[in-house]
Each structure stands twice: as structure tokens, then as C-alpha cells.
Design a protein around this motif. Structure first.
Motif, PDB file in Angstrom:
ATOM      1  N   MET A 230      58.422 -19.035 -79.472  1.00 30.87           N
ATOM      2  CA  MET A 230      57.309 -20.358 -78.437  1.00 30.87           C
ATOM      3  C   MET A 230      56.237 -18.746 -78.491  1.00 30.87           C
ATOM      4  O   MET A 230      56.240 -18.104 -77.395  1.00 30.87           O
ATOM      5  CB  MET A 230      58.444 -19.941 -77.080  1.00 30.87           C
ATOM      6  CG  MET A 230      59.368 -20.620 -77.525  1.00 30.87           C
ATOM      7  SD  MET A 230      60.042 -20.730 -76.002  1.00 30.87           S
ATOM      8  CE  MET A 230      61.336 -19.653 -76.178  1.00 30.87           C
ATOM      9  N   LYS A 231      55.695 -18.599 -78.506  1.00 33.71           N
ATOM     10  CA  LYS A 231      54.136 -16.932 -79.099  1.00 33.71           C
ATOM     11  C   LYS A 231      54.871 -15.746 -79.120  1.00 33.71           C
ATOM     12  O   LYS A 231      54.143 -15.629 -78.492  1.00 33.71           O
ATOM     13  CB  LYS A 231      52.978 -17.799 -78.502  1.00 33.71           C
ATOM     14  CG  LYS A 231      52.355 -19.412 -78.238  1.00 33.71           C
ATOM     15  CD  LYS A 231      51.334 -20.112 -77.633  1.00 33.71           C
ATOM     16  CE  LYS A 231      51.188 -20.711 -78.545  1.00 33.71           C
ATOM     17  NZ  LYS A 231      49.823 -21.000 -78.675  1.00 33.71           N
ATOM     18  N   MET A 232      56.344 -16.013 -78.947  1.00 32.16           N
ATOM     19  CA  MET A 232      56.264 -14.909 -78.986  1.00 32.16           C
ATOM     20  C   MET A 232      57.149 -14.395 -80.507  1.00 32.16           C
ATOM     21  O   MET A 232      57.695 -15.088 -80.933  1.00 32.16           O
ATOM     22  CB  MET A 232      57.358 -14.395 -77.905  1.00 32.16           C
ATOM     23  CG  MET A 232      57.252 -14.781 -76.932  1.00 32.16           C
ATOM     24  SD  MET A 232      59.201 -14.812 -75.334  1.00 32.16           S
ATOM     25  CE  MET A 232      59.468 -13.348 -75.711  1.00 32.16           C
ATOM     26  N   GLU A 233      57.027 -12.614 -80.381  1.00 31.77           N
ATOM     27  CA  GLU A 233      57.573 -12.211 -81.422  1.00 31.77           C
ATOM     28  C   GLU A 233      59.278 -11.209 -81.058  1.00 31.77           C
ATOM     29  O   GLU A 233      58.884 -10.954 -80.698  1.00 31.77           O
ATOM     30  CB  GLU A 233      56.799 -10.312 -82.165  1.00 31.77           C
ATOM     31  CG  GLU A 233      55.463 -11.498 -83.300  1.00 31.77           C
ATOM     32  CD  GLU A 233      54.945 -10.338 -83.658  1.00 31.77           C
ATOM     33  OE1 GLU A 233      55.081  -9.350 -83.407  1.00 31.77           O
ATOM     34  OE2 GLU A 233      53.666 -10.845 -83.486  1.00 31.77           O
ATOM     35  N   ILE A 234      60.034 -12.435 -81.843  1.00 38.36           N
ATOM     36  CA  ILE A 234      61.800 -11.325 -82.036  1.00 38.36           C
ATOM     37  C   ILE A 234      61.591 -10.951 -83.047  1.00 38.36           C
ATOM     38  O   ILE A 234      62.699 -11.023 -83.975  1.00 38.36           O
ATOM     39  CB  ILE A 234      62.155 -12.376 -81.680  1.00 38.36           C
ATOM     40  CG1 ILE A 234      61.585 -13.532 -80.551  1.00 38.36           C
ATOM     41  CG2 ILE A 234      64.008 -12.508 -81.580  1.00 38.36           C
ATOM     42  CD1 ILE A 234      60.981 -14.406 -80.754  1.00 38.36           C
ATOM     43  N   PRO A 235      61.863  -9.241 -82.363  1.00 40.27           N
ATOM     44  CA  PRO A 235      62.879  -8.658 -84.106  1.00 40.27           C
ATOM     45  C   PRO A 235      64.043  -9.025 -84.251  1.00 40.27           C
ATOM     46  O   PRO A 235      65.148  -8.959 -83.010  1.00 40.27           O
ATOM     47  CB  PRO A 235      62.151  -7.112 -83.647  1.00 40.27           C
ATOM     48  CG  PRO A 235      62.503  -6.754 -81.796  1.00 40.27           C
ATOM     49  CD  PRO A 235      61.728  -8.025 -81.318  1.00 40.27           C
TER      50      PRO A 235
END
Length: 73
Positions: free
Chosen positions: A37-42
Motif C-alpha cells: 500500500m505504498k508503505m515500506e514495512i521493515p
């Protein structure tokens, strides 16, 4: 040694692989970055150990719960 599977916390695509097999990692260290969803998740290693296997590649689509990395602790 125990093997710890690090799963994807959500569906998305692999944005970046930060480790490779044979590399030592600490608890809480980022090993993969997912994009959803256009977010970066570490995605972090829950335990210290040595990366036994990286099971994904950049731009690969993954499902929630899919194993991304295996660490021997």
C-alpha cells in the motif's frame, strides 16, 4: 541450534533484501523491507543468529505468513 522462520507480517512485495546466507544478525535487526500500500514495512529478526536461508528476492510478491528468511539461533 534452533531454526527460526521469519514470516511476512502482511501481503506485499519485497522491496529490499538486507541480508544473505551466512550473515550474523542480532535480535531486532531488519532483514527484509516489504512494500505494501505504498508503505515500506521493515521485517526484523526476532532472535540473534546466523542467516541460514533467504527465501525471497526483490520485487517478489509475498503473502502474509510466508517465510522470508530462516535464521539458526
Amino acid at each position: 541450534m534452533a531454526v527460526v522462520d521469519i514470516p511476512a507480517p502482511m501481503s506485499g512485495s519485497v522491496f529490499e533484501v538486507l541480508v544473505s546466507a551466512g550473515v550474523s544478525v542480532s535480535a531486532g535487526q531488519e532483514v527484509i523491507v516489504l512494500e505494501s500500500m505504498k508503505m515500506e514495512i521493515p521485517v526484523e529478526s526476532p532472535e540473534a543468529g546466523v542467516v541460514a536461508e533467504v527465501l525471497v528476492s526483490p520485487e517478489e510478491t509475498v503473502e502474509e505468513g510466508q517465510t522470508l528468511v530462516r535464521v539458526e539461533s
